[in-house]
Design a protein around this motif. Structure first.
Motif, mmCIF file in Angstrom:
data_model
loop_
_atom_site.group_PDB
_atom_site.id
_atom_site.type_symbol
_atom_site.label_atom_id
_atom_site.label_comp_id
_atom_site.label_asym_id
_atom_site.label_seq_id
_atom_site.Cartn_x
_atom_site.Cartn_y
_atom_site.Cartn_z
ATOM 1 N N PHE A 147 0.841 -1.076 -0.111
ATOM 2 C CA PHE A 147 0.089 -0.007 -0.427
ATOM 3 C C PHE A 147 0.949 1.361 -0.042
ATOM 4 C CE2 PHE A 147 0.695 -0.371 4.386
ATOM 5 C CZ PHE A 147 0.631 0.797 5.128
ATOM 6 N N VAL A 148 2.259 1.281 0.418
ATOM 7 C CA VAL A 148 2.891 2.480 0.587
ATOM 8 C C VAL A 148 3.469 2.399 -0.885
ATOM 9 C CG1 VAL A 148 5.141 3.341 1.501
ATOM 10 C CG2 VAL A 148 3.435 1.936 3.158
ATOM 11 N N ARG A 149 4.121 1.274 -1.438
ATOM 12 C CA ARG A 149 4.592 1.463 -2.794
ATOM 13 C C ARG A 149 3.592 2.040 -3.850
ATOM 14 N NH1 ARG A 149 6.205 -3.810 -4.239
ATOM 15 N NH2 ARG A 149 5.056 -4.781 -2.825
ATOM 16 N N ASP A 150 2.234 1.440 -3.750
ATOM 17 C CA ASP A 150 1.425 1.728 -4.700
ATOM 18 C C ASP A 150 0.817 3.294 -4.359
ATOM 19 O OD1 ASP A 150 1.271 -0.531 -6.244
ATOM 20 O OD2 ASP A 150 -0.428 -1.329 -5.451
ATOM 21 N N TYR A 151 0.815 3.818 -3.276
ATOM 22 C CA TYR A 151 0.358 5.031 -2.862
ATOM 23 C C TYR A 151 1.619 6.112 -3.291
ATOM 24 C CZ TYR A 151 -0.320 9.403 -0.190
ATOM 25 O OH TYR A 151 -0.281 10.757 0.046
ATOM 26 N N MET A 152 2.849 5.755 -3.216
ATOM 27 C CA MET A 152 3.788 6.511 -4.063
ATOM 28 C C MET A 152 3.747 6.544 -5.329
ATOM 29 S SD MET A 152 6.964 5.729 -1.369
ATOM 30 C CE MET A 152 8.257 6.124 -2.547
ATOM 31 N N TYR A 153 3.609 5.215 -6.232
ATOM 32 C CA TYR A 153 3.451 4.975 -7.403
ATOM 33 C C TYR A 153 2.143 5.902 -7.965
ATOM 34 C CZ TYR A 153 2.673 3.047 -11.929
ATOM 35 O OH TYR A 153 2.573 2.876 -13.325
ATOM 36 N N ASP A 154 0.935 5.916 -7.219
ATOM 37 C CA ASP A 154 -0.096 6.695 -7.826
ATOM 38 C C ASP A 154 0.044 8.066 -7.895
ATOM 39 O OD1 ASP A 154 -1.753 4.370 -8.424
ATOM 40 O OD2 ASP A 154 -2.502 4.202 -6.257
ATOM 41 N N ASN A 155 0.774 8.762 -6.774
ATOM 42 C CA ASN A 155 1.021 9.990 -6.580
ATOM 43 C C ASN A 155 1.815 10.636 -7.962
ATOM 44 O OD1 ASN A 155 -0.436 10.918 -4.335
ATOM 45 N ND2 ASN A 155 1.084 10.232 -3.355
ATOM 46 N N ILE A 156 2.863 9.491 -8.309
ATOM 47 C CA ILE A 156 3.655 10.053 -9.527
ATOM 48 C C ILE A 156 2.853 9.934 -10.784
ATOM 49 C CG2 ILE A 156 5.723 9.531 -10.812
ATOM 50 C CD1 ILE A 156 6.896 8.604 -8.009
ATOM 51 N N ALA A 157 2.175 8.817 -10.700
ATOM 52 C CA ALA A 157 1.298 8.506 -11.981
ATOM 53 C C ALA A 157 0.287 9.599 -12.385
ATOM 54 C CB ALA A 157 0.647 7.085 -12.053
ATOM 55 N N ASN A 158 -0.502 10.075 -11.230
ATOM 56 C CA ASN A 158 -1.524 10.828 -11.351
ATOM 57 C C ASN A 158 -1.102 12.149 -11.722
ATOM 58 O OD1 ASN A 158 -3.469 8.819 -10.684
ATOM 59 N ND2 ASN A 158 -3.321 9.323 -8.658
ATOM 60 N N ASN A 159 0.350 12.378 -11.547
ATOM 61 C CA ASN A 159 0.772 13.717 -11.817
ATOM 62 C C ASN A 159 1.815 13.660 -13.085
ATOM 63 O OD1 ASN A 159 -0.610 15.399 -9.664
ATOM 64 N ND2 ASN A 159 0.309 14.247 -8.558
ATOM 65 N N ARG A 160 1.826 12.676 -13.758
ATOM 66 C CA ARG A 160 3.018 12.431 -14.509
ATOM 67 C C ARG A 160 2.935 13.578 -15.807
ATOM 68 N NH1 ARG A 160 -0.185 8.215 -15.474
ATOM 69 N NH2 ARG A 160 -0.973 7.596 -17.547
ATOM 70 N N TYR A 161 1.610 13.736 -16.270
ATOM 71 C CA TYR A 161 1.696 14.784 -17.483
ATOM 72 C C TYR A 161 1.774 16.156 -16.982
ATOM 73 C CZ TYR A 161 -0.984 11.247 -20.079
ATOM 74 O OH TYR A 161 -1.201 10.089 -20.466
ATOM 75 N N ALA A 162 1.604 16.687 -15.595
ATOM 76 C CA ALA A 162 1.884 17.950 -15.139
ATOM 77 C C ALA A 162 3.336 18.113 -14.913
ATOM 78 C CB ALA A 162 1.032 18.332 -14.145
ATOM 79 N N ILE A 163 3.976 17.077 -14.377
ATOM 80 C CA ILE A 163 5.295 17.352 -14.153
ATOM 81 C C ILE A 163 6.137 16.962 -15.429
ATOM 82 C CG2 ILE A 163 7.378 16.173 -12.616
ATOM 83 C CD1 ILE A 163 5.146 15.530 -10.672
ATOM 84 N N PHE A 164 6.241 15.883 -15.974
ATOM 85 C CA PHE A 164 7.238 15.514 -17.114
ATOM 86 C C PHE A 164 6.662 16.026 -18.610
ATOM 87 C CE2 PHE A 164 7.773 12.888 -13.564
ATOM 88 C CZ PHE A 164 9.132 13.067 -13.212
ATOM 89 N N GLY A 165 5.322 16.375 -18.841
ATOM 90 C CA GLY A 165 4.744 16.616 -19.778
ATOM 91 C C GLY A 165 4.387 15.290 -20.819
ATOM 92 N N TYR A 166 3.650 15.510 -21.885
ATOM 93 C CA TYR A 166 3.402 14.538 -22.905
ATOM 94 C C TYR A 166 3.652 14.920 -24.175
ATOM 95 C CZ TYR A 166 -0.800 17.293 -23.029
ATOM 96 O OH TYR A 166 -1.916 18.352 -23.302
ATOM 97 N N SER A 167 3.701 13.964 -25.231
ATOM 98 C CA SER A 167 4.021 14.213 -26.510
ATOM 99 C C SER A 167 2.567 13.789 -27.326
ATOM 100 C CB SER A 167 5.024 13.397 -27.334
ATOM 101 O OG SER A 167 4.754 11.964 -26.762
#
Length: 172
Positions: A147-167
């Protein structure tokens, strides 16, 4: 409802309502299986007929995901992992094989012949296929609760476009 005081103590009592109505609410119903239901394991078994290497499904327009694929490709000198974008037709079929909706691009997925992994479990399993020191790092990270690993994963995944952008299209 009544409140009575005796010897300095308060006592609250409830009387039942005069009438009880028997109400039943249906929250969900199960529909019978459709005869045209596809067995996605059988439908995608051809992906593993000639090549048994696992397939990493990734978001093809996500810059973070594309960078991750490039990293895995560079570190995996023995080419133990194949890659497929989640948005491709093959990716959608493999998502269904994994029990996910064909339009679900919320997680990296690692599909092996007999099993699929999602979120942080997929990342750890991918690390096990890579060259040193990543399998050892994956071994130690498995002791972090899921649950800790997935919490951290979800936080990054949910904000990946805002932080890293998209093509606009898949680069790989």
């Amino acid at each position: 409802m009544a409140l009575t005081l005796s010897s300095g103590c308060a006592r609250l009592t409830f009387s039942p309502p005069a009438k009880f109505r028997n109400r039943s609410t249906v929250f969900a119903t199960l529909s019978p299986p459709r005869p045209d239901t596809v067995n996605w394991v059988e439908a995608t078994s051809s992906f593993f007929d000639q090549d048994t290497r696992p397939i990493m499904l990734f978001d093809g327009v996500c810059n973070l995901c594309n960078g991750g694929v490039r990293f895995v490709r560079d570190v995996d000198r023995n080419r133990r992992i194949r890659f497929e974008a989640l948005q491709s037709e093959a990716g959608k079929k493999l998502l269904r094989r994994s029990g996910r909706a064909p339009d679900d691009i919320s997680s990296v997925v690692l599909v092996e012949k007999d099993r699929s992994y999602i979120k942080s479990e997929a990342v750890l399993k991918i690390m096990e296929y890579l060259d040193l020191p990543f399998p050892q790092l994956a071994f130690f990270l498995q002791f972090v609760p899921l649950f800790v690993r997935d919490y951290m994963y979800d936080n990054i995944a949910n904000n990946r476009y805002a932080i890293f952008g998209y093509s606009d299209s898949c680069e790989i």
